[in-house]
Design an enzyme around this catalytic site. Structure first.
Site, PDB file in Angstrom:
ATOM      1  N   ARG A  16       0.835  -1.223   0.000  1.00 28.30           N
ATOM      2  CA  ARG A  16       0.000   0.000   0.000  1.00 28.30           C
ATOM      3  C   ARG A  16       0.869   1.273   0.000  1.00 28.30           C
ATOM      4  NH1 ARG A  16      -3.752  -0.484   4.997  1.00 28.30           N
ATOM      5  NH2 ARG A  16      -1.947  -1.602   5.811  1.00 28.30           N
ATOM      6  N   ILE A 432     -25.357   5.139  13.869  1.00 31.35           N
ATOM      7  CA  ILE A 432     -25.333   3.971  12.985  1.00 31.35           C
ATOM      8  C   ILE A 432     -24.525   2.820  13.568  1.00 31.35           C
ATOM      9  CG2 ILE A 432     -24.834   3.212  10.621  1.00 31.35           C
ATOM     10  CD1 ILE A 432     -27.149   5.235  11.003  1.00 31.35           C
ATOM     11  N   GLY A 433     -23.671   3.082  14.549  1.00 29.34           N
ATOM     12  CA  GLY A 433     -23.008   1.956  15.202  1.00 29.34           C
ATOM     13  C   GLY A 433     -21.628   2.251  15.747  1.00 29.34           C
ATOM     14  N   GLU A 485     -18.369  -0.275  19.042  1.00 33.10           N
ATOM     15  CA  GLU A 485     -17.578  -1.204  18.238  1.00 33.10           C
ATOM     16  C   GLU A 485     -16.062  -1.029  18.349  1.00 33.10           C
ATOM     17  OE1 GLU A 485     -19.040  -1.170  14.202  1.00 33.10           O
ATOM     18  OE2 GLU A 485     -21.115  -0.991  14.853  1.00 33.10           O
ATOM     19  N   ARG A 516      -8.342   4.787   0.287  1.00 32.30           N
ATOM     20  CA  ARG A 516      -9.101   3.823   1.084  1.00 32.30           C
ATOM     21  C   ARG A 516      -8.912   2.428   0.496  1.00 32.30           C
ATOM     22  NH1 ARG A 516     -11.246   1.542   5.594  1.00 32.30           N
ATOM     23  NH2 ARG A 516     -13.385   0.849   5.332  1.00 32.30           N
ATOM     24  N   TRP A 562     -18.641  -8.196   0.117  1.00 33.80           N
ATOM     25  CA  TRP A 562     -17.362  -7.601   0.475  1.00 33.80           C
ATOM     26  C   TRP A 562     -16.317  -8.639   0.862  1.00 33.80           C
ATOM     27  CZ3 TRP A 562     -19.500  -2.799   3.555  1.00 33.80           C
ATOM     28  CH2 TRP A 562     -20.122  -1.942   2.629  1.00 33.80           C
ATOM     29  N   GLU A 606     -25.702  -2.835  -4.221  1.00 35.71           N
ATOM     30  CA  GLU A 606     -24.492  -3.107  -5.000  1.00 35.71           C
ATOM     31  C   GLU A 606     -24.523  -4.486  -5.644  1.00 35.71           C
ATOM     32  OE1 GLU A 606     -20.178  -4.512  -3.489  1.00 35.71           O
ATOM     33  OE2 GLU A 606     -20.849  -2.588  -2.704  1.00 35.71           O
ATOM     34  N   HIS A 695     -18.609  11.786   6.260  1.00 32.87           N
ATOM     35  CA  HIS A 695     -17.363  11.773   5.501  1.00 32.87           C
ATOM     36  C   HIS A 695     -16.564  13.050   5.712  1.00 32.87           C
ATOM     37  CE1 HIS A 695     -19.363   8.526   3.286  1.00 32.87           C
ATOM     38  NE2 HIS A 695     -18.174   8.188   2.855  1.00 32.87           N
TER      39      HIS A 695
END
Length: 781
Positions: A16, A432-433, A485, A516, A562, A606, A695
């Site tokens: 990466r 959302i978590g 989480e 990403r 995914w 998707e 974001h």
């Protein structure tokens, strides 16, 4: 003469390297020269690998600092005027501002590249877009490859695909109407390549795999008549689905060759070989560009030899698509056992597979006999391995009944029972978590995985983070809490690590967008859940509060989408296996006292096939899988789901059929436009449209969020409306997270006062404020 090639190669680097250099550049830690050197070093390495493997061409121009669609836009000079940039003097810093936004302008819209988990940046076109040419980076890279002695095949996104995937910013403007302007720009590009001595150019037109309207199909012949005049040999590349319906069109286009994806659509070959012109190349993609399984070389060679009997030396051997969607190099996986590694091939290994097949085709099967024998052994190993097959899992799927995919009562009955114990105020709030994953959290998790942190110390560290998150949510006044989480690395990988049938790599990274990268699990075998996965953490969090605590799970379709998925079973069967494992977790959460459970399905849209005629089959089994995962609980247990960054309007009946009690969706970037379809459809259950974009580090003012709540209330009755952020918060910092949630709670408080006073919310149709740069959301995309 038969050639071997690939349609493109990953640009991120085996370690990466590009990601880390990009992010250092964005932080101001390195200058542009250092960043561009990293890019040049990666290209040099990747081109050398392609030549050393035995390919006849190296792919050039497939490198992108952020995205290939953005690269095409800046090559053509088609950049939004709202940024005020000079297209022909665009700097790398400005390029990244197009991709990430700046303090004055939001970023270009981002969406999925066909049915992959790669995201492209959507070009903005309007009636004034001129396509007068932009920066010459593309040509520099072609020159660079040629200067290193490579036979170069430049790669371009085709003009029709570019226009089709772009977004019109002029109301009523059909982007196809811009073709007379964009076509000369493409011809100029091709002529510049011809002047450099380039022989072949690959032009990607993947929209041919869609069900195109006739005007778009009619445009192909005149477009390629024009482009064929540039003095180059054009290889028109299609991929991701069958283009058999267009075999006559493609056989008559004035191009030198056409590429077909035989991995996703093997049956299409007959439609082409039966009538293929003797003067045109047919490139056959038999090595999978999108998955990680070693090629069945004997099966692929049989296919190629049968085609060769009809095509002769006009047959080329290739990857099915760009290798962008594969990890870079299997040699870096030193922790997987030898048998399992033998089943795999990453991008670098796929280069060798393509070259080997070409050699077998040209020199005969005996010339690659050792490779064929080894491949046969690998295929036999996968078919017979006891680690893959669990008869109990298969029997459980086969034994599913219709009642297993249905809640006991209809939603209106469930709603009354749930509200009786939840006792939530109007416009209930939740998140959302995930909450911020600090450096301390990541360090503790990494130390535990390395064996440097004892299990009891790791548990104590995670419980401390959970306590912190619960305390902060209670202080804020959020109605339905989450545990944050902290123990999770990725919303799919975390669950895959605890399910049978999954394996994990150390360096199997692929690019999702920009810097990403994601590391999909390898779903290689039958799936079951040996032990509870989340119950301990959720139960601990619930013990800290009297407010309802949401259990947080990833849904079966998203886990499938995914992951790198096994190719020896129908995807529908694999998804039902995952659904039963998630169902077991849902039931255990309920029994542990967790009566609000969220099953995230951001990848549901998707997964749609590219052709609409195939949608209903997919939606039937995908919907069944979600309902199987969610339907093992009592009416009183409230099931949530979350979906984000997709166009939902064309599948709203299928989303409604999931029968989740509450769905949360991303809507702030579209200024609640995405919610309109839910209103027109009269979506029957509860909805939580996101009121701010996670974001961005920007904290919108109270009035802005209140305006979005009011707009949502025009579409969704207030008694079925929730308030929440767009997505998870794990990539945000604590100061901006607390500030944004405080603002969200204040906007909700004002909205509740309006409801109490008037019974309705005031309406404000003023334009949305601009947003700034996006980073990464809490989902693994």
């Amino acid at each position: 003469m038969t050639k071997a090639h690939v349609l493109g190669f990953p640009r991120i680097g085996a370690q990466r390297e590009l990601k880390f250099a990009q992010e250092k550049f964005w932080r101001g830690e390195i200058d542009e020269a250092a960043l561009t050197k990293t890019g040049a070093d990666l290209r040099r390495t990747h081109w050398a690998w392609q030549r050393e493997a035995g390919l006849d061409f190296v792919a050039a121009g497939d490198f992108a600092w952020y995205d290939q669609m953005l690269n095409t836009a800046v090559l053509l000079g088609a950049i939004p005027p709202r940024f005020g940039f000079d297209a022909q003097k665009l700097t790398l810093k400005q390029y990244f501002e197009l991709a990430r936004g700046n303090t004055a302008q939001p970023a270009l819209e981002m969406t999925k590249w066909f049915d992959t988990n790669y995201h492209y940046l959507v070009p903005e076109l309007d009636v004034e877009t001129r396509f007068d040419g932009g920066v010459d980076w593309f040509f520099y890279e072609v020159d660079e490859a040629r200067s290193q002695g490579h036979n170069t095949k430049p790669v371009l996104i085709g003009p029709l695909t570019f226009l089709y995937l772009a977004k019109s910013k002029t109301p009523g403007l059909d982007t196809l109407s811009l073709l007379p302007r964009v076509l000369p720009a493409y011809r100029r590009v091709l002529e510049k390549l011809a002047a450099r001595g380039v022989e072949w150019v690959q032009i990607d037109e993947p929209i041919l795999a869609l069900e195109l309207a006739q005007p778009w199909l009619n445009a192909f012949a005149p477009v390629y008549r024009e482009l064929s005049q540039a003095g180059l040999k054009l290889l028109l590349a299609t991929y991701f689905e069958s283009v058999a319906d267009h075999s006559t069109l493609l056989s008559t286009l004035p191009v030198a060759g056409v590429h077909l994806d035989l991995v996703r659509a093997p049956a299409q070959l007959d439609a082409f070989t039966a009538q293929w012109p003797a003067d045109k190349v047919l490139s056959l993609g038999v090595v999978d560009g999108r998955n990680i399984w070693a090629n069945d070389l004997r099966g692929s060679l049989d296919t190629l030899q049968a085609a060769q009997a009809r095509l002769g030396d006009k047959l080329w051997v290739a990857s099915s698509s760009s290798l962008l969607h594969s990890p870079v190099d299997l040699q870096n996986e030193t922790e997987l056992d030898r048998e399992f590694v033998s089943w795999l091939a990453f991008a670098r290994q796929k280069l060798t597979e393509v070259a080997t097949l070409k050699r077998g085709l040209v020199a005969g099967a005996q010339s690659i006999s050792q490779a064929l024998t080894a491949s046969d052994a690998v295929q036999a190993s996968r078919r017979s391995s006891s680690r893959i097959h669990q008869q109990a899992v298969k029997a459980r799927v086969n034994g599913l009944q219709a009642s297993d995919a249905q809640r006991d009562s209809a939603y209106p009955v469930r709603q009354q029972k749930q509200q009786a114990w939840l006792n939530l105020p109007p416009l209930p709030t939740t998140t959302i978590g995930s909450f911020p994953q600090t450096a301390e959290i990541r360090a503790a998790r990494a130390a535990f995985k390395r064996g440097n942190l004892p299990a009891e110390d790791y548990r104590a560290a995670m419980q401390a983070e959970i306590r912190l998150v619960v305390e902060k949510q209670e202080k804020l006044g959020i109605d339905v809490l989450v545990h944050g989480e902290p123990e999770r690395n990725d919303m799919v990988e975390y669950f895959g690590e605890q399910l049978s049938g999954f394996a994990f790599t150390r360096n199997g990274w692929v690019q999702s967008y920009g810097s990403r990268c994601v590391k999909p699990p390898i779903l290689f075998g039958d799936v079951s859940r040996p032990t509870p996965m989340t119950v301990e953490w959720s139960q601990y969090a619930q013990s800290l509060t009297t407010k309802p605590m949401k259990g947080m799970l990833t849904g079966p379709v998203t886990i499938l989408q995914w992951s790198f998925v096994r190719n020896d079973l129908p995807r529908s069967d694999i998804t039902l296996q995952i659904a039963l494992a998630i169902r077991d977790e849902v039931v255990d959460l309920e029994q542990a006292g967790i009566r609000v459970i969220q099953i995230d399905e951001p990848a549901f849209r998707e997964g749609l096939p590219l052709k609409k005629s195939d949608w209903q089959t997919y939606l039937a089994w995908a919907g069944q899988a979600f309902r199987v995962s969610a339907s093992g609980v009592e009416d009183e247990t409230q099931i949530h789901t979350h979906m984000c960054y997709s166009e939902f309007n064309d599948i709203l009946p299928a989303i409604a059929a999931l029968d989740a009690d509450v769905i949360t969706i991303e809507t702030s970037r579209s200024d609640m436009e995405l919610l309109a379809g839910f209103g027109e459809f009269a979506y029957p259950n509860e909805i939580g449209p996101g009121v701010y974009d996670i974001h961005s580090p920007r904290v919108p003012p109270v009035d802005e969020m209140l305006r979005l709540i009011r707009k949502a209330a025009e579409v969704v009755p207030a008694e079925r409306l929730w308030v929440n952020p767009d997505c998870g918060l794990k990539t945000r910092g604590w100061p901006e997270t607390e500030a944004a949630l405080n603002t969200m709670l204040e906007a909700t408080r004002r909205a509740r006062l309006e409801l109490a006073k008037n019974g309705v919310l005031a309406v404000d149709h003023s334009p949305a404020k601009v947003e700034i740069s996006h980073g990464e959301c809490g989902c693994a995309h």
